[in-house]
Design an enzyme around this catalytic site. Structure first.
Site, PDB file in Angstrom:
ATOM      1  CD1 TRP A  43      -5.831   1.215   4.997  1.00 17.67           C
ATOM      2  CD2 TRP A  43      -6.045   0.835   2.806  1.00 17.67           C
ATOM      3  NE1 TRP A  43      -7.044   1.712   4.598  1.00 17.67           N
ATOM      4  CE2 TRP A  43      -7.210   1.496   3.263  1.00 17.67           C
ATOM      5  CE3 TRP A  43      -5.944   0.492   1.460  1.00 17.67           C
ATOM      6  CZ2 TRP A  43      -8.261   1.811   2.413  1.00 17.67           C
ATOM      7  CZ3 TRP A  43      -6.996   0.807   0.620  1.00 17.67           C
ATOM      8  CH2 TRP A  43      -8.144   1.450   1.096  1.00 17.67           C
TER       9      TRP A  43
HETATM   10 FE1  SF4 Z   1      -0.514   4.047   4.732  1.00 18.06          FE
HETATM   11 FE2  SF4 Z   1       0.792   5.457   2.867  1.00 18.06          FE
HETATM   12 FE3  SF4 Z   1      -0.935   3.548   2.126  1.00 18.06          FE
HETATM   13 FE4  SF4 Z   1      -1.807   5.839   3.214  1.00 18.06          FE
HETATM   14  S1  SF4 Z   1      -0.744   5.614   1.224  1.00 18.06           S
HETATM   15  S2  SF4 Z   1      -2.512   3.783   3.728  1.00 18.06           S
HETATM   16  S3  SF4 Z   1      -0.200   6.276   4.748  1.00 18.06           S
HETATM   17  S4  SF4 Z   1       1.007   3.250   3.250  1.00 18.06           S
END
Ligand code: SF4
Ligand code: SF4
Length: 153
Positions: A43
């Site tokens: 995301w």
């Molecule tokens: Fe992407 Fe990190 Fe968010 Fe997981 S925590 S969706 S890997 S940015």
């Protein structure tokens, strides 16, 4: 655009695994280092980037944020109350900026059910729920036609 992990910095603590809402940060069972198992499902919320105590995770942000090919580092420093951002472009140019941490204390936000039901007028309004009160302003800024021409010679 997804996150990526610098293997030499990661110590396999697993904080990124615990915080990822998409459940795509995993620990490699052989190397004991984190990696993004499904970059397409990232995301780009930066939760793992901010949570990593080793600053081992960077992201490549969307093109509307910075041109492709750059990396974005976010450093969360609770003692200073800041998040520092570093954008590094392919040609080596860096842009740095700092923003305040705006996390609210746990339990300090009312649940939706604790608010009065919206009126019929509010349902037809383009304002989001609790705007503008929740923003602590009297009214949202309005873009008037004369402002469209700003900067146009
Ligand atoms: Fe992407 Fe990190 Fe968010 Fe997981 S925590 S969706 S890997 S940015
Ligand atoms: Fe590695 Fe950072 Fe994830 Fe910990 S939070 S496992 S150091 S990438």
């Amino acid at each position: 655009m997804p996150t990526f992990v610098y293997m030499t910095r990661c110590d396999g603590c697993g904080y990124c695994v615990d915080i990822c809402p998409s459940d795509i940060m995993h620990i490699d069972t052989t190397y004991r280092r984190a990696y993004n198992i499904e970059p397409n499902m990232c995301w780009e919320c930066y939760s793992c980037v901010k949570a990593c105590p080793q600053n081992a995770i960077d992201a490549r942000g969307y093109a509307d944020f910075a041109p492709l090919g750059h990396s974005v580092r976010a450093l969360r420093e609770e003692t200073k109350g800041t998040i520092s951002w570093k954008i590094k472009f392919r040609d080596g140019t860096e842009k740095n900026f700092v923003s305040p941490i705006r996390t609210t204390p746990w339990g300090s936000i009312k649940a939706p059910a604790d608010y009065d039901a919206p009126t019929e007028d509010a349902m037809k309004s383009q304002e989001l729920a609790h705007e503008p009160d929740a923003l602590h302003i009297e009214a949202l800024p309005v873009l008037t036609p004369d402002k469209f021409k700003q900067g146009v010679v």
